[in-house]
Scaffold this active site. Structure first.
Site, short mmCIF file in Angstrom:
data_model
loop_
_atom_site.label_atom_id
_atom_site.label_comp_id
_atom_site.label_asym_id
_atom_site.label_seq_id
_atom_site.Cartn_x
_atom_site.Cartn_y
_atom_site.Cartn_z
N SER A 174 37.10 34.20 35.00
CA SER A 174 38.06 33.27 35.61
C SER A 174 37.34 32.03 36.13
O SER A 174 36.31 32.14 36.81
CB SER A 174 38.76 33.93 36.80
OG SER A 174 39.55 34.99 36.39
N GLU A 212 41.11 42.31 37.04
CA GLU A 212 40.57 43.04 38.21
C GLU A 212 40.85 44.54 38.14
O GLU A 212 41.17 45.18 39.13
CB GLU A 212 41.09 42.44 39.53
CG GLU A 212 40.48 41.07 39.76
CD GLU A 212 40.32 40.68 41.22
OE1 GLU A 212 40.20 41.57 42.07
OE2 GLU A 212 40.30 39.48 41.48
N PHE A 263 32.96 35.08 39.13
CA PHE A 263 32.42 36.44 39.25
C PHE A 263 32.32 36.98 37.83
O PHE A 263 33.34 37.18 37.17
CB PHE A 263 33.40 37.26 40.09
CG PHE A 263 33.06 38.71 40.25
CD1 PHE A 263 32.21 39.13 41.26
CD2 PHE A 263 33.60 39.65 39.39
CE1 PHE A 263 31.91 40.48 41.42
CE2 PHE A 263 33.31 41.00 39.55
CZ PHE A 263 32.46 41.41 40.57
N ALA A 264 31.09 37.17 37.34
CA ALA A 264 30.93 37.46 35.91
C ALA A 264 30.39 38.87 35.69
O ALA A 264 29.18 39.11 35.74
CB ALA A 264 30.00 36.43 35.27
N PRO A 302 31.95 41.27 26.16
CA PRO A 302 32.72 41.65 24.96
C PRO A 302 32.80 43.16 24.76
O PRO A 302 33.81 43.69 24.34
CB PRO A 302 31.95 40.98 23.82
CG PRO A 302 31.30 39.79 24.47
CD PRO A 302 30.98 40.21 25.87
N GLU A 305 45.53 51.32 34.04
CA GLU A 305 44.95 52.62 33.64
C GLU A 305 43.67 52.90 34.43
O GLU A 305 43.42 54.04 34.84
CB GLU A 305 44.65 52.62 32.13
CG GLU A 305 45.88 52.64 31.24
CD GLU A 305 46.65 51.31 31.24
OE1 GLU A 305 46.02 50.26 31.50
OE2 GLU A 305 47.86 51.31 31.00
N GLN A 349 78.69 45.03 40.18
CA GLN A 349 77.81 46.14 40.56
C GLN A 349 76.52 46.15 39.74
O GLN A 349 75.44 46.49 40.26
CB GLN A 349 78.55 47.47 40.37
CG GLN A 349 77.83 48.61 41.04
CD GLN A 349 78.55 49.92 40.85
OE1 GLN A 349 78.93 50.28 39.74
NE2 GLN A 349 78.76 50.64 41.93
#
Ligand SMILES: Cc1cc2nc3c(=O)[nH]c(=O)nc-3n(C[C@H](O)[C@H](O)[C@H](O)COP(=O)(O)OP(=O)(O)OC[C@H]3O[C@@H](n4cnc5c(N)ncnc54)[C@H](O)[C@@H]3O)c2cc1C
Length: 378
Positions: free
Chosen positions: A156, A362, A121-122, A126, A366, A278
């Site tokens: 990917s 993906e 999936f492109a 840049p 942010e 603990q």
């Protein structure tokens, strides 16, 4: 999502299959390179590849809930295993299933469940990552079809993919809707080049690569959906993809918690097991609480989607929370394992590195916050 008897049975069967057949592959995946030979076939036999594709295309015809459950279970075995499943049932395949012509669906989909083809999936470039609308790859009509020029980055599996969904600008005068179109481009098409392959800090089986389009000529039948609809179909796939990513992070965190508990019980220091301290108990308690909260929000979002409610904002919340939560849980797991936790080859060390990628890929944390805030303020 209700974990009713059917899904519970599916989960149990998957876990048995993963422990018996996938763990050996997972070990090989850490030794570098592509997915080990035989892995795709094993997943195909189990009908895990192409899980969400319709039965007429050879898929299992399952829904988003089953897909997320599978991604969660596979991630318990290895966080990057689900990326292979996504290339047969994720962003590009689902976009083709929803928007492809009958000819495109017949040409590209049936190979995916058999493990004979992989997709990429492109979108990113840049100069366009978080700001996806800033892409510059250009598609110009030439009377017979289209000519594509531009460069994609961090794609990917581009080095092994057989089919690319390339997002390109077809109407530069427009800024939002109508500007971008999706094109299906087969490996080997003159003008499509896969360039430098980058290794991430995570497992080597997940590579990203540059893709350049150098006056790449395509027929009119390469357009996916309608001209100008590209960003809409990309965002639609990405919204669902966020739930897949959240599931991967949840499954990994669940496994990290399991390993942390086991280590805390088996490791003795100062005459007592770590589990009696603990400081360690609180780390386990925090991780268990975070995993439970993440699971509740993810399953509720999947349930809401199944009821037909809009879930774009909730999906961003799930992606944001689950990816950040998994980072914290993996970090605690490393700490509980001590020096063993930072040794190459340890599951917790690997998960710690792999989980870092999911806060950026993906849609970064942010960007998810931007989507959530926009939803709140709309
Ligand atoms: C492992 C991996 C796999 C990937 N696979 C694919 C793929 O298959 N296909 C594809 O198209 N892309 C892929 N990507 C690219 C990914 O989508 C981008 O990396 C991501 O969208 C972020 O873009 P960027 O890296 O250019 O960061 P930038 O956009 O340069 O952002 C840098 C940092 O600034 C933050 N930031 C940016 N803008 C703002 C703002 N307005 N306010 C506050 N903070 C901001 C970001 O969150 C980030 O932390 C992949 C990335 C990774 C890491």
């Amino acid at each position: 999502m209700e974990i009713g008897p059917e899904l519970a049975e599916m989960r149990a069967g998957l876990r048995r299959f993963a422990e018996r057949e996938l763990v050996p592959f997972a070990r090989l995946m850490d030794q570098g390179g592509d997915y080990p030979p035989g892995l795709a076939e094993a997943l195909a036999r189990q009908r895990i590849l192409g899980l969400r594709l319709a039965e007429e295309h050879g898929g299992a015809g399952m829904g988003l809930a089953e897909y997320c459950l599978v991604q969660e279970e596979l991630a318990r075995c290895h966080p990057i295993l689900p990326v292979l499943v996504a290339s047969s049932s994720g962003l590009t395949p689902m976009a083709i299933q929803r928007h492809g012509t009958p000819a495109q669906r017949a040409r590209y989909l049936p190979k995916l469940p058999r493990g004979e083809s992989r997709t990429a999936f492109a979108l990113s470039e840049p100069e366009a990552g978080s700001d996806a609308a800033a892409i510059r790859t250009r598609a110009v009509p030439d009377g017979k079809g289209w000519r594509l020029s531009g460069a994609k980055q961090f794609i990917s599996n581009a080095d092994v993919a057989d089919l690319f969904l390339i997002l390109a600008v077809t109407d530069p005068a427009r800024r939002g809707r109508g500007r971008v179109t999706g094109f299906l481009v087969e490996r080997g098409t003159p003008g499509l080049h896969v360039g430098r392959v980058d290794r991430t800090m995570g497992t080597d089986a997940w590579t990203v690569a540059e893709v350049t389009l150098d006056d790449c000529r395509l027929g009119a039948d390469a357009v996916l959906g309608e001209v100008g609809q590209g960003m809409t179909l990309a965002l639609e796939s990405l919204a669902e993809g966020r739930l897949g990513v959240a599931s991967i992070c949840l499954g990994t965190a669940d496994r990290m918690l399991e390993l942390s508990i086991a280590r805390a019980k088996s490791r003795t220091t100062f005459g007592a097991p770590l589990a009696e301290r603990q400081a360690i108990q609180w780390m386990l308690a925090d991780s268990a609480t975070e995993v439970m909260a993440a699971r509740a929000m993810l399953y509720e979002t999947i349930r809401a989607g199944a009821r037909g409610e809009p879930i774009a904002v909730a999906s961003s919340m799930c992606k944001l929370h689950c990816s950040e939560m998994a980072g914290r849980v993996a970090d605690r797991a490393v700490q509980i394992h001590g020096a063993m936790g930072v040794m190459r080859g340890q599951e917790v060390e690997r998960a710690f590195r792999d989980m870092r990628l999911f806060r950026i890929g993906e849609g970064s944390s942010e960007v998810q916050r931007m989507v959530i805030a926009r939803g709140l303020l709309a």
